[in-house]
Design an enzyme around this catalytic site. Structure first.
Site, PDB file in Angstrom:
ATOM      1  N   ASN A  13       0.815  -1.225   0.000  1.00  0.00           N
ATOM      2  CA  ASN A  13       0.000   0.000   0.000  1.00  0.00           C
ATOM      3  C   ASN A  13       0.842   1.265   0.000  1.00  0.00           C
ATOM      4  O   ASN A  13       0.595   2.189  -0.772  1.00  0.00           O
ATOM      5  CB  ASN A  13      -0.924   0.011   1.226  1.00  0.00           C
ATOM      6  CG  ASN A  13      -2.147  -0.856   1.007  1.00  0.00           C
ATOM      7  OD1 ASN A  13      -2.541  -1.119  -0.128  1.00  0.00           O
ATOM      8  ND2 ASN A  13      -2.742  -1.300   2.096  1.00  0.00           N
ATOM      9  N   ILE A  14       1.830   1.307   0.901  1.00  0.00           N
ATOM     10  CA  ILE A  14       2.655   2.528   0.947  1.00  0.00           C
ATOM     11  C   ILE A  14       3.561   2.579  -0.277  1.00  0.00           C
ATOM     12  O   ILE A  14       3.710   3.632  -0.907  1.00  0.00           O
ATOM     13  CB  ILE A  14       3.491   2.612   2.250  1.00  0.00           C
ATOM     14  CG1 ILE A  14       2.565   2.644   3.469  1.00  0.00           C
ATOM     15  CG2 ILE A  14       4.383   3.856   2.240  1.00  0.00           C
ATOM     16  CD1 ILE A  14       3.290   2.717   4.809  1.00  0.00           C
ATOM     17  N   GLY A  15       4.160   1.443  -0.655  1.00  0.00           N
ATOM     18  CA  GLY A  15       5.069   1.416  -1.809  1.00  0.00           C
ATOM     19  C   GLY A  15       4.390   1.936  -3.074  1.00  0.00           C
ATOM     20  O   GLY A  15       4.954   2.750  -3.811  1.00  0.00           O
ATOM     21  N   ARG A  83       1.442  -6.962  11.896  1.00  0.00           N
ATOM     22  CA  ARG A  83       1.072  -7.946  12.911  1.00  0.00           C
ATOM     23  C   ARG A  83      -0.338  -8.479  12.643  1.00  0.00           C
ATOM     24  O   ARG A  83      -1.250  -7.731  12.351  1.00  0.00           O
ATOM     25  CB  ARG A  83       1.127  -7.307  14.296  1.00  0.00           C
ATOM     26  CG  ARG A  83       1.052  -8.416  15.309  1.00  0.00           C
ATOM     27  CD  ARG A  83       1.324  -8.184  16.741  1.00  0.00           C
ATOM     28  NE  ARG A  83       1.787  -6.952  17.266  1.00  0.00           N
ATOM     29  CZ  ARG A  83       1.805  -6.759  18.592  1.00  0.00           C
ATOM     30  NH1 ARG A  83       1.390  -7.701  19.406  1.00  0.00           N
ATOM     31  NH2 ARG A  83       2.238  -5.630  19.070  1.00  0.00           N
ATOM     32  N   ASN A  96      10.221  -9.350  10.556  1.00  0.00           N
ATOM     33  CA  ASN A  96      10.682  -8.121   9.902  1.00  0.00           C
ATOM     34  C   ASN A  96      12.187  -7.909  10.039  1.00  0.00           C
ATOM     35  O   ASN A  96      12.807  -7.270   9.183  1.00  0.00           O
ATOM     36  CB  ASN A  96       9.875  -6.919  10.409  1.00  0.00           C
ATOM     37  CG  ASN A  96       8.496  -6.868   9.765  1.00  0.00           C
ATOM     38  OD1 ASN A  96       8.203  -7.654   8.858  1.00  0.00           O
ATOM     39  ND2 ASN A  96       7.654  -5.958  10.209  1.00  0.00           N
ATOM     40  N   HIS A 176       8.147   5.977  17.614  1.00  0.00           N
ATOM     41  CA  HIS A 176       6.868   5.919  16.910  1.00  0.00           C
ATOM     42  C   HIS A 176       6.019   4.897  17.645  1.00  0.00           C
ATOM     43  O   HIS A 176       6.341   3.727  17.683  1.00  0.00           O
ATOM     44  CB  HIS A 176       7.120   5.472  15.469  1.00  0.00           C
ATOM     45  CG  HIS A 176       5.892   5.418  14.638  1.00  0.00           C
ATOM     46  ND1 HIS A 176       5.032   6.475  14.519  1.00  0.00           N
ATOM     47  CD2 HIS A 176       5.384   4.435  13.868  1.00  0.00           C
ATOM     48  CE1 HIS A 176       4.040   6.141  13.704  1.00  0.00           C
ATOM     49  NE2 HIS A 176       4.232   4.907  13.294  1.00  0.00           N
TER      50      HIS A 176
HETATM   51  O1  TXD Z   1       5.105   5.873  10.466  1.00  0.00           O
HETATM   52  C1  TXD Z   1       5.437   4.791  10.063  1.00  0.00           C
HETATM   53  N1  TXD Z   1       6.721   4.457  10.064  1.00  0.00           N
HETATM   54  C2  TXD Z   1       4.451   3.818   9.568  1.00  0.00           C
HETATM   55  C3  TXD Z   1       4.853   2.459   9.396  1.00  0.00           C
HETATM   56  C4  TXD Z   1       3.129   4.215   9.230  1.00  0.00           C
HETATM   57  C5  TXD Z   1       2.282   3.331   8.631  1.00  0.00           C
HETATM   58  C6  TXD Z   1       2.657   1.949   8.326  1.00  0.00           C
HETATM   59  N2  TXD Z   1       3.938   1.586   8.810  1.00  0.00           N
HETATM   60  C7  TXD Z   1       4.531   0.292   8.433  1.00  0.00           C
HETATM   61  O2  TXD Z   1       4.949   0.357   7.078  1.00  0.00           O
HETATM   62  C8  TXD Z   1       3.633  -0.928   8.461  1.00  0.00           C
HETATM   63  O3  TXD Z   1       3.467  -1.397   9.785  1.00  0.00           O
HETATM   64  C9  TXD Z   1       4.433  -1.877   7.613  1.00  0.00           C
HETATM   65  O4  TXD Z   1       5.489  -2.462   8.370  1.00  0.00           O
HETATM   66  C10 TXD Z   1       5.072  -0.969   6.557  1.00  0.00           C
HETATM   67  C11 TXD Z   1       4.459  -1.088   5.173  1.00  0.00           C
HETATM   68  O5  TXD Z   1       3.103  -0.779   5.216  1.00  0.00           O
HETATM   69  P1  TXD Z   1       2.142  -1.130   3.972  1.00  0.00           P
HETATM   70  O6  TXD Z   1       0.794  -0.657   4.331  1.00  0.00           O
HETATM   71  O7  TXD Z   1       2.752  -0.689   2.697  1.00  0.00           O
HETATM   72  O8  TXD Z   1       2.180  -2.729   4.061  1.00  0.00           O
HETATM   73  P2  TXD Z   1       1.836  -3.803   2.899  1.00  0.00           P
HETATM   74  O9  TXD Z   1       0.781  -3.260   1.991  1.00  0.00           O
HETATM   75  O10 TXD Z   1       1.613  -5.076   3.614  1.00  0.00           O
HETATM   76  O11 TXD Z   1       3.191  -3.898   2.045  1.00  0.00           O
HETATM   77  C12 TXD Z   1       4.337  -4.538   2.498  1.00  0.00           C
HETATM   78  C13 TXD Z   1       4.994  -5.146   1.299  1.00  0.00           C
HETATM   79  C14 TXD Z   1       4.192  -6.283   0.654  1.00  0.00           C
HETATM   80  O12 TXD Z   1       3.951  -6.001  -0.717  1.00  0.00           O
HETATM   81  C15 TXD Z   1       5.092  -7.509   0.830  1.00  0.00           C
HETATM   82  O13 TXD Z   1       5.008  -8.435  -0.249  1.00  0.00           O
HETATM   83  C16 TXD Z   1       6.455  -6.854   0.879  1.00  0.00           C
HETATM   84  O14 TXD Z   1       6.268  -5.691   1.678  1.00  0.00           O
HETATM   85  N3  TXD Z   1       7.514  -7.685   1.435  1.00  0.00           N
HETATM   86  C17 TXD Z   1       8.787  -7.626   0.976  1.00  0.00           C
HETATM   87  N4  TXD Z   1       9.350  -6.866   0.007  1.00  0.00           N
HETATM   88  C18 TXD Z   1      10.659  -7.044  -0.217  1.00  0.00           C
HETATM   89  N5  TXD Z   1      11.423  -7.911   0.476  1.00  0.00           N
HETATM   90  C19 TXD Z   1      10.901  -8.684   1.449  1.00  0.00           C
HETATM   91  N6  TXD Z   1      11.657  -9.541   2.130  1.00  0.00           N
HETATM   92  C20 TXD Z   1       9.515  -8.548   1.742  1.00  0.00           C
HETATM   93  N7  TXD Z   1       8.677  -9.145   2.618  1.00  0.00           N
HETATM   94  C21 TXD Z   1       7.458  -8.601   2.425  1.00  0.00           C
END
Ligand code: TXD
Length: 319
Positions: A13-15, A83, A96, A176
């Site tokens: 979602n964020i990416g 989580r 993570n 955070h």
């Molecule tokens: O303020 C802040 N820092 C935050 C943090 C605010 C909001 C959300 N925050 C955290 O960002 C949230 O708790 C998550 O740990 C991250 C990413 O959030 P997002 O909403 O983008 O999560 P998604 O949609 O689950 O995307 C995570 C992606 C998903 O496409 C997985 O397939 C991928 O990460 N993923 C990986 N990519 C590359 N390499 C590896 N190993 C991997 N594992 C999972």
């Protein structure tokens, strides 16, 4: 002049939102990386098809191969899992932490000169671990949380005072999470400190305290509403502001999770503090005077971060 290259590790979602914003703002060519096959490629294709309507010329590609992030100027890391019910904090940390190891090694091997912004939770521990695993200089690895937490605080303050959010500036320090420290004395509407606005009768201490509490649980409020995920628009916008400050050498003063070397009496720990971001990454940590209450709150926050790091070290003794 060569175009900048922005690599986004994690195409969730964020990416995806980061890629959209980076394209609209013309920050450079974009590589979306994920371990899941098809998702980064699909999002990249979808986003590329905005180009003629929006009039941008960024090249957007999706990849499952770290070689494709080679030479990136900025890397924003959202990779990981959130989580799920039944999962302990240590389970999440363990998963993570492994992701940060893979990402850190991928960055070290392919883009060691990049400015790296970590977003993955638990943020203060993950940004530290990512720095350790990548071996990049501390000034080139920073965590995004404070800009988001401050922008949430700004939004609530703008609503309270019925003014444009553009005129509100606030500071949220510390880790955070529930222990973050919104600092009211340094929060202003067009330069007028919030305590003065309370004195003018424009709000009350009780109402501001409630806003502080709402800011602290701002992420949880959105999770409870969405049910299937966490906030992503404002987190993406916040990280893009940090990337823009680096790429444009803007020297913006932003609250970020940065490595401290004695500032605020804290050593060798990533904590949310005001920093200046310019072409050298985190160029300066700004020490602001804190009242006793803010100091005590910051200490609670720091202890929570230390506990997380101890848990990381127990999971991965190489740290
Ligand atoms: O303020 C802040 N820092 C935050 C943090 C605010 C909001 C959300 N925050 C955290 O960002 C949230 O708790 C998550 O740990 C991250 C990413 O959030 P997002 O909403 O983008 O999560 P998604 O949609 O689950 O995307 C995570 C992606 C998903 O496409 C997985 O397939 C991928 O990460 N993923 C990986 N990519 C590359 N390499 C590896 N190993 C991997 N594992 C999972």
């Amino acid at each position: 002049m060569a175009r900048n290259k922005i690599a986004l590790i994690g195409a969730g979602n964020i990416g995806g939102t980061l890629a959209h914003l980076a394209a609209l703002k013309g920050l450079g060519d974009i590589v979306l990386f994920d371990v899941v096959e098809g998702v980064p490629q699909g999002k990249a294709l979808d986003l590329s098809q905005c180009a003629s309507v929006e009039g941008f010329d960024a090249k957007i590609t999706g990849s499952n191969d770290y070689a494709d992030i080679a030479g990136a100027d900025v890397i924003i890391v959202t990779a990981g899992v959130a989580r799920k019910p039944g999962m302990s904090r240590d389970d999440l940390l363990g998963i993570n932490l492994k992701v940060m190891k893979a990402v850190g090694e991928g960055i070290a091997a392919n883009a060691p000169d990049a400015f790296v912004i970590c977003i993955t939770n638990p943020l203060d521990a993950m940004v530290w671990a990512l720095r350790e695993f990548s071996g990049l200089p501390h000034n080139k690895v920073v965590g995004m949380a404070g800009v988001l937490d401050s922008s949430r605080f700004n939004h609530f303050l703008a609503e309270e005072f019925n003014v444009s959010a553009k005129d509100v500036t606030s500071f949220v320090l510390g880790g955070h999470g529930d222990t973050m420290v919104p600092v009211i004395e340094y929060s202003t509407v067009a330069g007028i400190p919030v305590p003065d606005l309370i004195k003018q009768g424009r709000s009350t201490q009780e109402r501001i305290d409630a806003i502080v509490a709402r800011t602290r649980s701002g992420g949880g409020e959105i999770v409870a509403l969405l049910k299937t995920g966490s906030a992503f628009y404002a987190p993406a916008t916040s990280a893009i502001a940090m990337a823009e400050s680096y790429l444009g050498d803007k020297k913006r003063l932003l609250p970020c999770a940065a490595n401290l070397t004695g500032q605020y009496g804290i050593d060798n720990l990533y904590v949310g503090v005001p920093v200046i971001i310019g072409k050298d990454g985190v160029e300066q940590v700004i020490e602001i005077a804190l009242n006793d209450e803010a100091k005590a709150n910051l200490n609670v926050s720091v202890d929570a971060v230390k506990e997380l790091l101890d848990a990381c070290k127990a999971i991965d003794p190489s740290l």
